[in-house]
Design an enzyme around this catalytic site. Structure first.
Site, mmCIF file in Angstrom:
data_model
loop_
_atom_site.group_PDB
_atom_site.id
_atom_site.type_symbol
_atom_site.label_atom_id
_atom_site.label_comp_id
_atom_site.label_asym_id
_atom_site.label_seq_id
_atom_site.Cartn_x
_atom_site.Cartn_y
_atom_site.Cartn_z
ATOM 1 N N ASN A 9 36.485 37.968 48.306
ATOM 2 C CA ASN A 9 37.881 38.404 48.199
ATOM 3 C C ASN A 9 37.968 39.819 48.765
ATOM 4 O O ASN A 9 37.524 40.762 48.124
ATOM 5 C CB ASN A 9 38.300 38.368 46.723
ATOM 6 C CG ASN A 9 39.678 38.937 46.503
ATOM 7 O OD1 ASN A 9 40.442 39.138 47.437
ATOM 8 N ND2 ASN A 9 40.010 39.201 45.243
ATOM 9 N N LYS A 11 40.545 41.609 49.283
ATOM 10 C CA LYS A 11 41.647 42.406 48.710
ATOM 11 C C LYS A 11 42.405 43.151 49.828
ATOM 12 O O LYS A 11 42.502 42.644 50.931
ATOM 13 C CB LYS A 11 41.113 43.363 47.637
ATOM 14 C CG LYS A 11 40.221 42.648 46.630
ATOM 15 C CD LYS A 11 39.890 43.479 45.448
ATOM 16 C CE LYS A 11 38.898 42.716 44.564
ATOM 17 N NZ LYS A 11 38.661 43.373 43.305
ATOM 18 N N HIS A 94 44.323 35.969 40.273
ATOM 19 C CA HIS A 94 43.355 37.067 40.225
ATOM 20 C C HIS A 94 43.819 38.116 39.207
ATOM 21 O O HIS A 94 45.015 38.372 39.070
ATOM 22 C CB HIS A 94 43.203 37.705 41.605
ATOM 23 C CG HIS A 94 42.053 38.660 41.655
ATOM 24 N ND1 HIS A 94 42.172 39.960 41.226
ATOM 25 C CD2 HIS A 94 40.769 38.490 42.018
ATOM 26 C CE1 HIS A 94 40.986 40.556 41.348
ATOM 27 N NE2 HIS A 94 40.128 39.676 41.830
ATOM 28 N N GLU A 96 43.951 41.201 39.248
ATOM 29 C CA GLU A 96 44.823 42.267 39.783
ATOM 30 C C GLU A 96 46.258 41.763 39.951
ATOM 31 O O GLU A 96 47.211 42.517 39.766
ATOM 32 C CB GLU A 96 44.246 42.798 41.110
ATOM 33 C CG GLU A 96 43.023 43.664 40.850
ATOM 34 C CD GLU A 96 41.947 43.589 41.911
ATOM 35 O OE1 GLU A 96 42.237 43.190 43.054
ATOM 36 O OE2 GLU A 96 40.787 43.917 41.581
ATOM 37 N N GLU A 166 36.315 35.436 35.672
ATOM 38 C CA GLU A 166 36.120 36.838 36.026
ATOM 39 C C GLU A 166 36.508 37.726 34.851
ATOM 40 O O GLU A 166 37.687 38.049 34.669
ATOM 41 C CB GLU A 166 36.992 37.204 37.230
ATOM 42 C CG GLU A 166 36.701 36.385 38.469
ATOM 43 C CD GLU A 166 37.116 37.124 39.730
ATOM 44 O OE1 GLU A 166 36.225 37.422 40.535
ATOM 45 O OE2 GLU A 166 38.301 37.431 39.886
ATOM 46 N N GLY A 172 35.056 45.176 39.746
ATOM 47 C CA GLY A 172 35.110 46.457 40.450
ATOM 48 C C GLY A 172 34.596 47.626 39.615
ATOM 49 O O GLY A 172 34.777 48.777 39.984
ATOM 50 N N SER A 212 31.510 42.271 39.814
ATOM 51 C CA SER A 212 30.391 43.122 40.225
ATOM 52 C C SER A 212 29.119 42.357 40.579
ATOM 53 O O SER A 212 28.009 42.808 40.280
ATOM 54 C CB SER A 212 30.114 44.176 39.151
ATOM 55 O OG SER A 212 31.262 45.004 38.986
#
Ligand code: PEP
Length: 249
Positions: A9, A11, A94, A96, A166, A172, A212
């Protein structure tokens, strides 16, 4: 044997030149593997990605899409637009999108329905926040996310679903779930699907881990029996790191 996938991904990273450069390096160095390899560049570079990967095994996914067929949705992208340029994989849900853009399970349910109706494959992301894990609420949160967005589906539609667990606290942050934590949750997810549908269906669902994953920890995580690959953020932006993770599967 379940389908194994390593997906990157990207982003909001990589302009056109950087996208072309990374894709040509990936295509040149991609190892022979049974796992599917997917990259998700930003919307504006998807058509370029499809063209550059025409003769490569690497597939392309979008990072998001709207649920409506078309219409007055400024700034949005439809399933038809993606399919029209040859993109039939889409990441939905996702963390985010959930936390920064307010996407809730009810919206994701609509997006999933649209994608499946258009015969796309969905990489559906979900996972608990740190507070929820600390309060020992992580299993309930994950079960709810699945139930709310996916458990209305017909059994046959699960062929188009890939799950990406996730944990938000690991995305991240450099902090990874331990292989045991990933396995524990993946086994729980499979059990939950088995109870809602049946065991045979649950055994066939590909469940990726994301958070990560790096060249140094991928092999250990992928070695767990219910982990079928990874959704990779930061480490997918460097060719050698991403391909090292691909090789780890
Ligand atoms: C992600 O954004 O899906 C992700 C897993 O990111 P990272 O690998 O950078 O934690």
């Amino acid at each position: 044997m379940r389908t194994q996938i390593v997906a990157g991904n990207w982003k909001m990273n990589k302009n056109l030149e950087e996208t072309e450069a990374l894709l040509s390096e990936l295509s040149a160095k991609v190892p022979d593997t049974k796992a599917e390899i997917i990259v998700a560049p930003t919307f504006v570079n998807l058509a370029t990605a499809v063209r550059s990967l025409q003769s490569s095994v690497i597939q392309v996914a979008a990072q998001n899409m709207h649920f409506a067929e078309n219409g007055a949705f400024t700034g949005e992208i439809s399933a038809d637009m993606l399919l029209n340029i040859g993109v039939d994989n889409v990441i939905l849900g996702h963390s985010e999108r959930r936390s920064l853009f307010g996407e809730e399970d009810s919206l994701l349910e609509k997006k999933v329905n649209t994608a499946l109706a258009r015969k796309m494959r969905v990489i559906f992301c979900f996972g608990e926040e740190l507070e929820e894990r600390k309060n020992n609420n992580h299993f309930a949160v994950v079960a709810d996310q699945l139930k709310n967005a996916l458990f209305h589906l017909e059994a046959s539609q699960w062929r188009q679903i890939v799950l990406a667990y996730e944990p938000v606290w690991a995305i991240g942050t450099g902090e990874t779930a331990t292989p045991e934590q990933a396995q524990e949750m993946h086994a729980f997810i499979r059990k939950t699907i088995g109870e809602a549908y049946d065991h045979e269906l649950a055994e066939k669902v590909t469940i990726l881990y994301g958070g990560s994953v790096k060249p140094g920890n991928a092999a250990e995580i992928f070695a767990k029996p219910d982990v079928d690959g990874g959704l990779i953020g930061g480490a997918s932006l460097k060719c050698d790191d991403f391909l090292a993770i691909v090789k780890a599967i």
